[in-house]
Design a protein around this motif. Sequence first.
Motif: not given
Length: 207
Positions: A21, A25, A30-31, A35, A73, A77, A80
């Motif tokens: 992850i 990033c 994107d998220i 994932y 994840l 977030c 980060r």
Amino acid sequence: MLTFVDILEYVGTFAFAISGIRLACQKDFDIFGAYVVGLATAIGGGTIRDLLLDITPFWMTQSSYLIWSGIALLFVCLFRKYLVRLDITFFIFDTIGLALFTVVGIEKTLSMDFHYPFWVAIIMGTITGAAGGVIRDIFINEIPLIFRKEIYALACIIGGITYYFSLMLFDNLVIVQIISSASIFITRIIAVKYEIGLPHIKGEECD
């Protein structure tokens, strides 16, 4: 009740998912994409191992691995700013996952009804530890770390050999697992710190 191997597998899943992850990033995924990369990193090696051992892939019978990847994840977030920018965070989490998953792969192979020779267990442990990282690097369009200058898969093999000899010295399986995992972790640290790697094969046209 959770066994020590279960704990190793969950911690390894969390660590490997974070490593995937975190790189996703950096590539501005994107998220959902992040994932998927994290999940593939966490379950990729074990899936290949289980297919080679002719058993149902582990994550298809237990959803906790998908959940732990989701928790990873969320962790990335939330933190980060600290995880995405620092290269050391990738190295730490990737090395933890590598060490723990190698031991898990060895354990699972040795637990099979068909008694595989130990060299097969070492190969399965190496696949469990290293193959997820290969899938991760392909997903983010990078040359897989296993094929670059750093000692990566070789650290898994060293860990497997350490496991084999530790079995001869200790009756406690947990001690054997800890020693084997530590040998992989230490090998990676030493190799990166002192820039130790395998020699490259170059053709005449390569300088």
